[in-house]
Write an enzyme that holds these catalytic residues in place. Structure first.
Site, PDB file in Angstrom:
ATOM      1  N   ASN A  98      15.972  48.389  60.750  1.00 56.29           N
ATOM      2  CA  ASN A  98      15.269  49.460  61.255  1.00 56.29           C
ATOM      3  C   ASN A  98      16.162  50.452  61.689  1.00 56.29           C
ATOM      4  O   ASN A  98      16.092  51.634  61.672  1.00 56.29           O
ATOM      5  CB  ASN A  98      14.332  49.113  62.332  1.00 56.29           C
ATOM      6  CG  ASN A  98      13.113  48.247  61.864  1.00 56.29           C
ATOM      7  OD1 ASN A  98      12.788  48.393  60.699  1.00 56.29           O
ATOM      8  ND2 ASN A  98      12.443  47.615  62.984  1.00 56.29           N
ATOM      9  N   CYS A 128       9.898  40.038  62.419  1.00 54.46           N
ATOM     10  CA  CYS A 128      10.381  40.739  61.225  1.00 54.46           C
ATOM     11  C   CYS A 128      11.741  40.818  61.039  1.00 54.46           C
ATOM     12  O   CYS A 128      12.287  41.538  60.051  1.00 54.46           O
ATOM     13  CB  CYS A 128       9.788  42.179  61.299  1.00 54.46           C
ATOM     14  SG  CYS A 128      10.125  43.158  62.402  1.00 54.46           S
ATOM     15  N   HIS A 129      12.545  40.451  61.980  1.00 53.86           N
ATOM     16  CA  HIS A 129      14.023  40.633  62.167  1.00 53.86           C
ATOM     17  C   HIS A 129      14.506  42.146  61.728  1.00 53.86           C
ATOM     18  O   HIS A 129      15.628  42.162  61.490  1.00 53.86           O
ATOM     19  CB  HIS A 129      14.697  39.762  60.909  1.00 53.86           C
ATOM     20  CG  HIS A 129      13.937  38.343  60.948  1.00 53.86           C
ATOM     21  ND1 HIS A 129      13.977  37.512  61.912  1.00 53.86           N
ATOM     22  CD2 HIS A 129      13.403  37.799  59.877  1.00 53.86           C
ATOM     23  CE1 HIS A 129      13.185  36.422  61.469  1.00 53.86           C
ATOM     24  NE2 HIS A 129      13.017  36.523  60.186  1.00 53.86           N
ATOM     25  N   CYS A 130      13.814  42.995  62.269  1.00 54.45           N
ATOM     26  CA  CYS A 130      13.737  44.406  62.106  1.00 54.45           C
ATOM     27  C   CYS A 130      13.957  44.772  60.862  1.00 54.45           C
ATOM     28  O   CYS A 130      14.364  46.029  60.703  1.00 54.45           O
ATOM     29  CB  CYS A 130      15.122  44.772  63.040  1.00 54.45           C
ATOM     30  SG  CYS A 130      15.085  44.912  64.888  1.00 54.45           S
ATOM     31  N   ALA A 131      13.685  43.872  60.100  1.00 56.72           N
ATOM     32  CA  ALA A 131      13.603  44.313  58.454  1.00 56.72           C
ATOM     33  C   ALA A 131      12.131  44.621  58.293  1.00 56.72           C
ATOM     34  O   ALA A 131      11.410  43.826  57.329  1.00 56.72           O
ATOM     35  CB  ALA A 131      14.346  43.446  57.594  1.00 56.72           C
TER      36      ALA A 131
END
Length: 435
Positions: free
Chosen positions: A118, A394-397
């Protein structure tokens, strides 16, 4: 065999005494004891930098500036003038965005990907959807799609690049699929655009998010010919709030600072109608920086070389030059070790019924997966109950999880570092199988 004495390496860390299986290293690594002690040892002679005449100030300034030199050498940057040090990778990306803010022309575009963290998508989304429209400029943000294996579709990315593409932003290693795009291909695509930059060059700029790349392999910014490279030390053994932006020197000379005030101003050069900025790299160092964090983070690189025994002489605690070959040997040994662990985990996880692993076989040292019928958050909690520290989310993905139509947009992830061993892998796999 990787040639690393992992048990000797683990003896430098305190976490093994707790029985923890630390397999969330893509988020943050564990600090070795020496770095914590060094931080404490610096305190008696701590003073601010660049403005003091005391012995303590001059001593701290010397260590602070040498830290810049150490970081520059680690990635084979030409000099410290190519570095901007901030809090993290996210701040590095924002620094690039704001430095280019006034350069964008009506009709320009930024090409990024659906694989981005992100922090390497949302700034460009905000720039093109929220900031520039208020300035009367229409600029597109064009995300390249993923292929069936979870890689960036480089052919699609190339099709999005044209003579209006000012910047290409791409991850160097995904923190979700582990995919590592070919930087040479990205450079060729950027070079072929023909975009006329304010500096007179005719090619798109290339920003590589190195948050997962730099901790995993040697990166030579001159050979890779990247315009911008970002990474954070909290993924490289030093959780002291230090992030790095490398940029070619002429881009930093030409660009606008991200923050204003303090050390980024030339001494005595503020007038009602004129302000002069400091020389590089201090032009991008507003206010009092994270002085001790920077010093200790740079020493983390020297300690990593010592832990992998890749230098002919001990480097930790020292100052001054060392050859880039030290970085290459250090990271080659680390990469072989983590690749062996990742391969062992991949083979074992692939044998578990109902488990879906995301990403290509050749990958950064992390594996994200889901198990049919089990919520990833529930699975991560089950692992934690068995002493295994994974991560679910979401692991910032976020874009990539949506692109793969995951509902919820989440996965469970294991990730490995220099201090992990085969027992860690086996315990993690057993916990997944039982969960």
């Amino acid at each position: 065999m990787t040639g690393l004495d992992v048990e000797r390496i683990r003896a430098h860390f305190d976490f093994p005494r707790t029985g923890r299986v630390v397999t969330n290293n893509a988020a943050s690594t564990q600090p070795p004891r020496e770095l914590v002690e060094l931080y404490r040892e610096l305190i008696p002679w701590y003073e601010n930098v660049h403005r003091g005449q005391s012995t303590a100030s001059r001593r701290t300034t010397d260590l602070f500036e040498d830290a810049y030199d150490t970081i520059a050498r680690w990635i084979n940057a030409p000099s410290r003038r190519c570095l901007v040090l901030g809090r993290n990778t996210t701040e590095a990306h924002n620094a690039v965005m704001y430095s280019l803010l006034t350069e964008f022309r009506h009709g320009d575009n930024v090409v990024t990907t659906m694989l981005e963290h992100n922090s390497n998508f949302v700034p460009w989304y905000a720039l093109t959807h929220e900031i520039l429209p208020r300035l009367g400029k229409t600029v597109e943000c064009r995300p390249a799609r993923l292929d069936a294996d979870g890689n960036v579709d480089l052919e699609h990315l190339a099709s999005l690049v044209d003579r209006h593409t000012k910047l290409i932003c791409c991850t160097g290693a995904s923190n979700f699929t582990g995919s590592r795009p070919d930087l040479a291909i990205l450079r060729r695509i950027a070079d072929a655009s023909g975009y006329l930059q304010p500096t007179g060059e005719r090619r798109s700029r290339l920003l590589i998010d190195g948050a997962q790349l730099v901790p995993g392999r040697a990166v030579d910014v001159q050979r890779e010919d990247v315009d911008y490279l970002s990474f954070s030390f909290h993924k490289m053994l030093a959780p002291f709030g230090v992030g790095v932006l490398y940029a070619k020197e002429h881009l930093l000379r030409h660009g606008r600072p991200f923050l204003y005030g303090g050390d980024m101003i030339a001494e005595g050069r503020v007038f009602p109608d004129h302000v002069d900025y400091n020389d590089l790299p201090w032009k991008y160092s507003a206010g009092t920086p994270n002085i001790l964090g920077v010093i200790v983070s740079a020493q983390a690189l020297r300690l990593l070389a010592d832990l992998t025994a890749s230098s002919e002489r001990p480097l930790f605690g020292g100052t001054g030059s060392f050859p880039y070959a030290v970085t290459q040997r250090t990271m080659d040994r680390l990469a072989r070790h983590t690749a062996q662990l990742t391969g062992r985990a991949h083979r074992a996880l692939a044998a578990i019924d109902g488990l879906t692993i995301y990403g290509p076989r050749e990958r950064a040292p992390l594996i994200a997966f889901n198990r049919t019928g089990t919520d990833p958050f529930t699975l991560a909690k089950a692992l934690d109950q068995r002493g295994v520290e994974a991560r679910a989310g979401c692991h910032c993905a976020t874009l990539a999880h949506h692109a793969l139509r995951l509902d919820p947009p989440a996965s469970c992830r294991l990730s490995f570092a220099v201090y992990n061993n085969e027992e860690d892998v086996d315990r993690a796999v057993e916990a997944v199988a039982a969960g």
